[in-house]
Design an enzyme around this catalytic site. Structure first.
Site, PDB file in Angstrom:
ATOM      1  N   PHE A 165      -8.316   4.398   1.460  1.00 20.33           N
ATOM      2  CA  PHE A 165      -9.631   4.995   1.694  1.00 20.33           C
ATOM      3  C   PHE A 165     -10.007   5.030   3.163  1.00 20.33           C
ATOM      4  CE2 PHE A 165     -10.975   0.526   1.789  1.00 20.33           C
ATOM      5  CZ  PHE A 165     -11.936   0.563   2.797  1.00 20.33           C
ATOM      6  N   LYS A 189      -1.499  11.962  -3.162  1.00 16.72           N
ATOM      7  CA  LYS A 189      -2.485  11.307  -4.037  1.00 16.72           C
ATOM      8  C   LYS A 189      -3.406  10.523  -3.101  1.00 16.72           C
ATOM      9  CE  LYS A 189      -3.881   8.003  -5.842  1.00 16.72           C
ATOM     10  NZ  LYS A 189      -5.233   7.485  -5.521  1.00 16.72           N
ATOM     11  N   GLU A 192      -9.173   7.664  -4.194  1.00 13.43           N
ATOM     12  CA  GLU A 192     -10.204   8.230  -5.077  1.00 13.43           C
ATOM     13  C   GLU A 192     -11.610   7.970  -4.530  1.00 13.43           C
ATOM     14  OE1 GLU A 192      -8.241   5.704  -5.418  1.00 13.43           O
ATOM     15  OE2 GLU A 192      -8.932   4.194  -6.848  1.00 13.43           O
ATOM     16  N   SER A 242      -3.123  -1.648   0.539  1.00 14.42           N
ATOM     17  CA  SER A 242      -3.149  -3.108   0.609  1.00 14.42           C
ATOM     18  C   SER A 242      -1.772  -3.697   0.252  1.00 14.42           C
ATOM     19  CB  SER A 242      -4.212  -3.645  -0.356  1.00 14.42           C
ATOM     20  OG  SER A 242      -3.903  -3.235  -1.661  1.00 14.42           O
ATOM     21  N   CYS A 297      -6.775  -0.931   9.489  1.00 18.94           N
ATOM     22  CA  CYS A 297      -5.648  -1.856   9.338  1.00 18.94           C
ATOM     23  C   CYS A 297      -5.227  -2.411  10.689  1.00 18.94           C
ATOM     24  CB  CYS A 297      -4.469  -1.153   8.684  1.00 18.94           C
ATOM     25  SG  CYS A 297      -3.851   0.152   9.722  1.00 18.94           S
ATOM     26  N   GLU A 396      -7.311 -10.918   4.104  1.00 20.29           N
ATOM     27  CA  GLU A 396      -7.668  -9.722   4.876  1.00 20.29           C
ATOM     28  C   GLU A 396      -9.077  -9.324   4.428  1.00 20.29           C
ATOM     29  OE1 GLU A 396      -5.908  -5.936   3.826  1.00 20.29           O
ATOM     30  OE2 GLU A 396      -5.987  -5.299   5.911  1.00 20.29           O
TER      31      GLU A 396
END
Ligand code: NAD
Length: 511
Positions: A165, A189, A192, A242, A297, A396
């Site tokens: 995301f 993909k 969402e 992740s 990240c 994290e």
């Protein structure tokens, strides 16, 4: 019942929840699975969209279309593919503000940061424009008498990308740009949580002249991902997200015979030596910890203060915090926006509580931020005297919470970074060239900054971490990205010369 949209317009946030569907074979295809998920505007907390979740049949359809488009796409000359990429580059650049607006409306990051995301993605598209050079092979004349040997690289076929995301435009570009330029067709993909930018980009690719079926988008969750991982016609899978999911993607994709690169989470350390310029280090720590609300990240989430720099550094960071402007990403004055969802905001906030309970000193508490409305805002937090056993250090957090760990020596600082299970980015702040060089030599991370807090490599290098931050052998984009999306072939060739032809059953040797 929400309406199926074609070209998603950036101003749709005023029109109530829009339906966000798949892009298959060059058109919007409404989902038929009956499953969907909500999309929010994180700055208001309002649900602005409903995203269809693909069933296996819908993924099969996207893969079938991509497979059908592959032979003609891979046969297109490199000069025509390069031409197309220049057109894509022009359109993405022309529409950068539209793309950025989608990012702000669904992810929450401030517009200037969203524009930065598009700019970094554009670099990868720029790089792909040079595909004729990037695919150059090698040629050896007269390797043996009358025999030449040469190497070529060819596309894999249908490749898929599964993205997180936090960079809804740039991370997909890291994947589809090198994949398509190398002659593969693609099924994306996207996350969402913020899917609209991918549909908008799909339309731009079509407008640029990319043939229908070459680039497809399936929306969804684990069902869509598993269908891609298990599909016999998908040859390569790129994943960013992740660590637990990255490990799963790598293992499942590999078990199904696919080439996989799966980039995972991070816990990026910024080591500050006593000789560092403290103001410069504090500016860097604040920018890299709280930019994009810490949802990067490559965000700095741990500052390691060495020796006597700790008090000066914490004070310098602390005095910068009240000046940060937190608000809606659409407000040009905002420097930091909300978090992506309410659940994520609450989870991030829980680390301030657990940090305090476990003995950290809460220098700034983001929960004290006062905002109007129901947006998913959390202020910036600074935890001092954090130790490696605390949850705030071990997990994290992926939010605007910066931990400071104090150590006595450079060796302790490097050991801490090296013992951390993640190895994405790392930085050192010092004026000592020898210390910096030693650090570069011994630190165990894929991307190292020397007085640079977020060392995301330029597009002609490759991006990737070590240890639990990457599963697979290849980093993304740059030379490793091209290698990932192609496989090598070596041709050994002789033109018939009847004068030298003999029967010889021995193993071929060079002569
Ligand atoms: P995530 O792992 O939850 O989701 C990533 C993708 O995997 C999404 O498309 C999601 O739909 C899918 N997914 C989620 N659960 C799944 C499951 N059980 N099975 C199959 N697919 C599943 O990650 P996120 O929350 O979207 O993104 C944040 C994470 O991504 C952070 O950990 C961050 O560090 C990481 N990240 C890493 C990099 C990098 O380059 N290493 C870059 C950006 C983000």
């Amino acid at each position: 019942m929400s309406e199926v949209i074609h070209a998603p317009e950036p101003a749709l946030e005023e029109q109530g929840p829009k339906r966000i569907s798949h892009w298959i074979g060059g058109e919007i295809v409404p989902g038929e699975s009956g499953r969907s998920g909500p999309v929010y505007n994180p700055a208001t907390g309002e649900q602005t969209g409903v995203v269809d979740f693909a069933a296996r049949e819908e993924v099969d359809r996207a893969v079938a279309v991509a497979r059908e488009a592959f032979p003609a796409w891979r046969a297109l000359s490199l000069s025509k593919r390069s031409d197309l990429f220049f057109r894509i580059r022009g359109l993405v650049h022309e529409h950068r503000e539209d793309i950025a607006r989608f990012l702000t409306l669904e992810h929450g990051k401030v517009l200037s940061d969203a524009l930065g995301e598009v700019a970094r993605g554009l670099e990868v598209i720029d790089h792909a424009c040079g595909i004729p050079t990037l695919l150059q092979g090698r040629f050896t004349e007269q390797a043996s008498t009358g025999i030449d040997v040469y190497s070529i690289r060819q596309p894999l076929g249908v490749c898929a990308g599964i993205t997180p995301f936090n960079f809804p435009a740039m991370v997909p570009m890291w994947m589809w740009a090198p994949a398509l330029a190398s002659g593969n067709t693609f099924v994306l993909k996207p996350s969402e949580k913020d899917p609209s930018a991918s549909l908008f980009v799909a339309e731009l690719l079509q407008e640029a002249g990319v043939p229908d079926g070459v680039f497809n988008v399936v929306m969804g969750d684990k069902v869509a991902v598993d269908s891609l991982l298990e599909h016999p016609d998908v040859a390569g899978i790129s994943f960013v997200g992740s660590t637990p999911i990255a490990r799963y993607i790598y293992e499942t994709g590999a078990a199904h015979g696919k080439r996989v690169q799966a980039l995972g989470g991070a816990k990026n350390h910024m080591i500050v030596l006593p000789d560092a310029d403290v103001d410069m280090a504090a500016d860097a720590a604040v920018s890299a910890a709280y930019g994009s609300a810490g949802e990067r990240c490559m965000a700095v989430s741990v500052v390691v203060a060495v020796g006597d720099v700790g008090d000066r550094l914490v004070e310098a960071i602390q005095e910068r915090l009240p000046k940060l402007k937190i608000g809606s990403g659409l407000d040009p004055a905002s420097e930091m926006g909300p978090l992506v969802t309410r659940d994520h905001r609450d989870k991030v906030a829980s680390y301030i509580e657990s940090g305090s309970e476990q003995g950290a000193k809460v220098v700034a508490d983001g929960r004290e931020l006062e905002v109007d409305g129901d947006g998913f805002f959390l202020g910036v937090s600074l935890l001092d005297e954090v130790t490696p056993e605390m949850d705030a250090y071990r997990d994290e957090i992926f939010g605007p919470v910066l931990s400071v760990v104090r150590v006595g020596t450079y060796d302790e600082a490097v050991r801490l970074a090296n013992e951390n299970p993640y190895g994405n980015g790392v930085a050192i702040y010092t004026r000592d060239g020898g210390a910096a060089r030693q650090f570069q030599f011994e630190v165990e991370a894929g991307m190292v900054g020397i007085n640079v807090p977020i060392p995301v490599p330029v597009a002609y290098y490759s991006f990737g971490g070590w240890k639990a931050s990457l599963f697979g052998d290849s980093h993304v984009y740059g030379p490793e990205g091209i290698n990932f999306y192609t496989r090598g072939k070596v041709v050994t060739s002789r033109w018939p010369d009847p004068a030298t032809s003999v029967v010889d059953l021995g193993f071929p040797q060079t002569r």
